[in-house]
Design a protein around this motif. Sequence first.
Motif, PDB file in Angstrom:
ATOM      1  N   GLU A 539     -43.022  65.983  37.383  1.00 61.76           N
ATOM      2  CA  GLU A 539     -42.713  64.952  36.413  1.00 61.76           C
ATOM      3  C   GLU A 539     -41.404  65.639  35.499  1.00 61.76           C
ATOM      4  O   GLU A 539     -40.306  64.917  35.316  1.00 61.76           O
ATOM      5  CB  GLU A 539     -43.744  64.742  35.435  1.00 61.76           C
ATOM      6  CG  GLU A 539     -44.725  64.093  35.870  1.00 61.76           C
ATOM      7  CD  GLU A 539     -46.101  63.881  35.133  1.00 61.76           C
ATOM      8  OE1 GLU A 539     -45.859  64.772  33.894  1.00 61.76           O
ATOM      9  OE2 GLU A 539     -47.047  63.153  35.261  1.00 61.76           O
ATOM     10  N   GLU A 540     -41.288  66.897  35.680  1.00 60.27           N
ATOM     11  CA  GLU A 540     -40.190  67.583  34.851  1.00 60.27           C
ATOM     12  C   GLU A 540     -38.900  67.700  35.736  1.00 60.27           C
ATOM     13  O   GLU A 540     -37.828  67.704  35.200  1.00 60.27           O
ATOM     14  CB  GLU A 540     -40.607  69.052  34.549  1.00 60.27           C
ATOM     15  CG  GLU A 540     -41.788  69.045  33.372  1.00 60.27           C
ATOM     16  CD  GLU A 540     -41.798  70.420  32.803  1.00 60.27           C
ATOM     17  OE1 GLU A 540     -41.046  71.282  33.096  1.00 60.27           O
ATOM     18  OE2 GLU A 540     -42.884  70.607  32.069  1.00 60.27           O
ATOM     19  N   ALA A 541     -39.165  67.988  37.081  1.00 58.57           N
ATOM     20  CA  ALA A 541     -37.839  68.107  37.934  1.00 58.57           C
ATOM     21  C   ALA A 541     -37.852  67.191  39.080  1.00 58.57           C
ATOM     22  O   ALA A 541     -39.126  67.462  39.950  1.00 58.57           O
ATOM     23  CB  ALA A 541     -37.753  69.485  38.294  1.00 58.57           C
ATOM     24  N   PRO A 542     -37.243  66.085  39.086  1.00 53.33           N
ATOM     25  CA  PRO A 542     -37.171  65.314  40.290  1.00 53.33           C
ATOM     26  C   PRO A 542     -37.142  65.959  41.870  1.00 53.33           C
ATOM     27  O   PRO A 542     -37.645  65.830  42.804  1.00 53.33           O
ATOM     28  CB  PRO A 542     -36.154  64.548  40.098  1.00 53.33           C
ATOM     29  CG  PRO A 542     -35.824  64.400  38.780  1.00 53.33           C
ATOM     30  CD  PRO A 542     -36.079  65.796  38.340  1.00 53.33           C
ATOM     31  N   ALA A 543     -36.375  67.195  41.808  1.00 48.99           N
ATOM     32  CA  ALA A 543     -36.269  68.103  42.917  1.00 48.99           C
ATOM     33  C   ALA A 543     -37.594  68.664  43.369  1.00 48.99           C
ATOM     34  O   ALA A 543     -37.616  69.006  44.418  1.00 48.99           O
ATOM     35  CB  ALA A 543     -34.853  69.003  42.655  1.00 48.99           C
ATOM     36  N   ALA A 544     -38.537  68.690  42.472  1.00 48.98           N
ATOM     37  CA  ALA A 544     -39.557  69.340  42.816  1.00 48.98           C
ATOM     38  C   ALA A 544     -40.734  68.407  43.293  1.00 48.98           C
ATOM     39  O   ALA A 544     -41.963  68.996  43.512  1.00 48.98           O
ATOM     40  CB  ALA A 544     -40.151  70.000  41.602  1.00 48.98           C
ATOM     41  N   ARG A 545     -40.472  67.193  43.447  1.00 51.48           N
ATOM     42  CA  ARG A 545     -41.499  66.123  44.069  1.00 51.48           C
ATOM     43  C   ARG A 545     -41.882  66.709  45.483  1.00 51.48           C
ATOM     44  O   ARG A 545     -42.729  66.219  46.162  1.00 51.48           O
ATOM     45  CB  ARG A 545     -40.754  64.830  44.419  1.00 51.48           C
ATOM     46  CG  ARG A 545     -40.612  64.213  42.650  1.00 51.48           C
ATOM     47  CD  ARG A 545     -40.207  62.923  42.610  1.00 51.48           C
ATOM     48  NE  ARG A 545     -39.870  62.522  41.552  1.00 51.48           N
ATOM     49  CZ  ARG A 545     -39.109  61.406  40.875  1.00 51.48           C
ATOM     50  NH1 ARG A 545     -38.725  60.696  41.919  1.00 51.48           N
ATOM     51  NH2 ARG A 545     -39.220  61.171  39.656  1.00 51.48           N
ATOM     52  N   GLN A 546     -40.905  67.448  46.208  1.00 47.54           N
ATOM     53  CA  GLN A 546     -41.288  67.726  47.660  1.00 47.54           C
ATOM     54  C   GLN A 546     -42.041  69.137  47.790  1.00 47.54           C
ATOM     55  O   GLN A 546     -42.297  69.365  48.914  1.00 47.54           O
ATOM     56  CB  GLN A 546     -40.052  67.787  48.567  1.00 47.54           C
ATOM     57  CG  GLN A 546     -39.204  66.489  48.753  1.00 47.54           C
ATOM     58  CD  GLN A 546     -40.051  65.460  49.201  1.00 47.54           C
ATOM     59  OE1 GLN A 546     -40.850  65.742  50.087  1.00 47.54           O
ATOM     60  NE2 GLN A 546     -40.227  64.391  48.445  1.00 47.54           N
ATOM     61  N   LEU A 547     -42.225  69.778  46.590  1.00 48.07           N
ATOM     62  CA  LEU A 547     -42.845  71.136  46.509  1.00 48.07           C
ATOM     63  C   LEU A 547     -44.403  70.784  46.828  1.00 48.07           C
ATOM     64  O   LEU A 547     -44.994  69.717  46.314  1.00 48.07           O
ATOM     65  CB  LEU A 547     -42.714  71.746  45.326  1.00 48.07           C
ATOM     66  CG  LEU A 547     -41.240  72.257  45.010  1.00 48.07           C
ATOM     67  CD1 LEU A 547     -41.250  72.966  43.452  1.00 48.07           C
ATOM     68  CD2 LEU A 547     -40.527  73.004  46.335  1.00 48.07           C
ATOM     69  N   PHE A 548     -45.002  71.713  47.370  1.00 49.72           N
ATOM     70  CA  PHE A 548     -46.295  71.803  47.629  1.00 49.72           C
ATOM     71  C   PHE A 548     -47.085  72.763  46.971  1.00 49.72           C
ATOM     72  O   PHE A 548     -46.325  73.944  46.468  1.00 49.72           O
ATOM     73  CB  PHE A 548     -46.717  71.855  49.141  1.00 49.72           C
ATOM     74  CG  PHE A 548     -46.338  73.196  49.780  1.00 49.72           C
ATOM     75  CD1 PHE A 548     -47.190  74.381  49.608  1.00 49.72           C
ATOM     76  CD2 PHE A 548     -45.331  73.237  50.683  1.00 49.72           C
ATOM     77  CE1 PHE A 548     -46.810  75.635  50.062  1.00 49.72           C
ATOM     78  CE2 PHE A 548     -44.795  74.389  51.188  1.00 49.72           C
ATOM     79  CZ  PHE A 548     -45.770  75.837  50.839  1.00 49.72           C
ATOM     80  N   VAL A 549     -48.323  72.809  46.482  1.00 46.63           N
ATOM     81  CA  VAL A 549     -48.969  74.232  45.923  1.00 46.63           C
ATOM     82  C   VAL A 549     -50.203  74.161  46.960  1.00 46.63           C
ATOM     83  O   VAL A 549     -50.946  73.355  47.454  1.00 46.63           O
ATOM     84  CB  VAL A 549     -49.573  73.643  44.558  1.00 46.63           C
ATOM     85  CG1 VAL A 549     -50.650  72.391  44.701  1.00 46.63           C
ATOM     86  CG2 VAL A 549     -50.412  74.885  44.042  1.00 46.63           C
ATOM     87  N   SER A 550     -50.198  75.609  47.085  1.00 48.10           N
ATOM     88  CA  SER A 550     -51.439  75.906  48.143  1.00 48.10           C
ATOM     89  C   SER A 550     -52.518  76.759  47.297  1.00 48.10           C
ATOM     90  O   SER A 550     -52.288  77.627  46.353  1.00 48.10           O
ATOM     91  CB  SER A 550     -51.054  76.745  49.191  1.00 48.10           C
ATOM     92  OG  SER A 550     -50.512  77.987  48.745  1.00 48.10           O
TER      93      SER A 550
END
Length: 709
Positions: A539-550
């Motif tokens: 929500e804060e960084a559109p570029a982070a939409r492809q980041l995953f959390v493990s």
Amino acid sequence: MRTRIGLSARFAMLAVVVLACVLGMVALVWDRQEAMHREAQELSVQAISEFSSTRLLSRGQAATVQLAESLVNPVYYFDLDAIGGAVRAVLRQPDVSYVIVYDNEGQVIHDGSPDISTYGQTMSDPFAYEVLGLEAAHVQSNDTLVDIAAPIRIGDQRLGGVRVGYSLAAVKAEEARVGGVMASRLQAIGRSQLLWLGVLLVGMVGLLVTIGVVLQRSLVSPVQQMADAARQIEAGTLDADVPASRRKDEVGDLMRAFAHMRDSLVRHDRDIRRMAYTDALTGLSNRLAFRELLDERVAQGHGSAHQLALLFADIDDFKRVNDTIGHDAGDEVLMQFSGRIREVIDRHGGGGSELARFGGDEFVILLQGLAGEDDIRPRAGRVATALVQELSRPISVHGRQIFLGISIGIALFPDDAADVPALMKNGDIAMYQAKVAGKNCYRFYSRVMDQAVERRVRMEQDLRGAWERGELSLAYQPVYRLDDGRLVGAEALLRWRHPEHGHVAPALFIDVAEQSGLIEAIGPQVLRAACMDARGWQEEAPAARQLFVSVNVSARQLRAGDLATQVEAVLRETGLPPSRLHVELTETAVIGDEARVSGLLARLRNSGVKVWLDDFGTGFSGLSHLRRVPVDGVKIDRSFIADVLRDPDDLALTTAIIAMAHSLGIQVVAEGVEKEGQYALLRERGCDMAQGYWLGQPMPDEEFRRLLA
């Protein structure tokens, strides 16, 4: 005019009076005798009934508990053939009406039939309700049946249970038979007494005394003796003295029958005790027998110069044998180990030494000595040293050589403990310290060990509610793609800031959480918090939409069976896309139940969640899991990466893992990248992603958000 009564009349009157007195006395004696007959019959039948019921219950409970213990591994691995074999072996026993193995929901796993006709059906009989949640052996009964149930558990986990139904038909038939025999014998005795009454009437007063003596010696005394013996048998004294008789009449038959019955009960009791006190696999004494012996030895040692040494011995890595080459091989290993231990005890143990199998892969040894003559401590050390050396030698099983070992804890009486519970607890603590020290060694108990256990217990207590108090938090270590150096995700790592001790090492408190079961409560909270933070990144960084959390998932969470449901609920609650969540499992968490785990992981993957094998390469089977367990990627353990620049073997293994994973369409993450040279070498070898202190240390959520910005 007075009527004169002649001597004859007087004699007749006197005879009548005497006869009336005799008849009255005889009537009283007869009434008393009949009461004694009834009492003897009732006591005998009651003794037979209670003993038969107690024997059936004792035998049934021992057999059911033993069956439950033997079913732990078959049920855990869902081996229907092994379960069926064990169930059918019990069904062949006399008086057994049914055997039902069921799971924690009360659904039938096996009923002993060839086609398992009731498989999967929920138990609905009147006894079913009380056995669903039982924690120990449980007995229910009605007029025709005794239902004995015992839980099937592995460690603290309850896998289900087993029920064995015993018919009371044989018991009731025996009661009826004994009652009939007693009644017929007493009736025969009654007829014999009528003859004596005639003699009494003819012999008058003089003969009354003689007949009374005869009756007392020939009937009343034997019946009373048998009644006394019956009461002793009823009280559990099976070796009660039953008078021998060579008489050829019904009383003699009754006395001999009673003696034969007593001998039969003694034999059956001896057989039952032998089964209850002997380990079926190794032939050694079992836990129950050893505990009674230990109680006796400790009681004898109080106030005397006797010393005792209790050795707790546990086979190292025994589970690996069952998991890799099967439980038959595991049984063979246990038998060979017990034989070797017995040989060492015979050579070095001295007089009064005892060996028992405590269950599973645990053995206990008791050494006895006199203070001042042969101090028990050095002798215990010699025995433990000999055991470690002997059991370090390879064992040949099914054509394969197996190298195991043994960890031994030693506690001394009275130096380390004054009673049996403390002695056993301290021996177990010492054995655990031997495991911690690297296995295949022995340790004597010391007070310092108690302090370590106390610290561990205190840590467990402090860990309870730590999440709610805000002491637990998440840190995120960045994960980068190697070919372009782009940030692609982060691993959620649990951190604990103790209010008194500050930061606690994860290796310490996570192990405590695993052992105590607290991880089952903390794990879902970690999963929810990580997904909420990852959603916040998007929500804060559109570029982070492809980041995953493990997120790491423990073996206990995996065995609980509801992991997929938990993940789906958290994703719905937080709104995180399933493809942005990676679930990490250790390789050892998968071993031993790959069929069930594969189904669970397939459900996760079908929902879009990625599944990774963590610490890859440190398990027992290595790359073989990649063929049988559906995963999206593997994380090479940091122990391989640490020396990849210096050790050609680690480099070769790392390269092989990368090539094998890619050939199966699986991605690879390298953990513990702490040098630029490691990063360059891994990128050259085609590794997909990496994480480590050189790339980025674990950081709080706020700091990770600044990294994204």
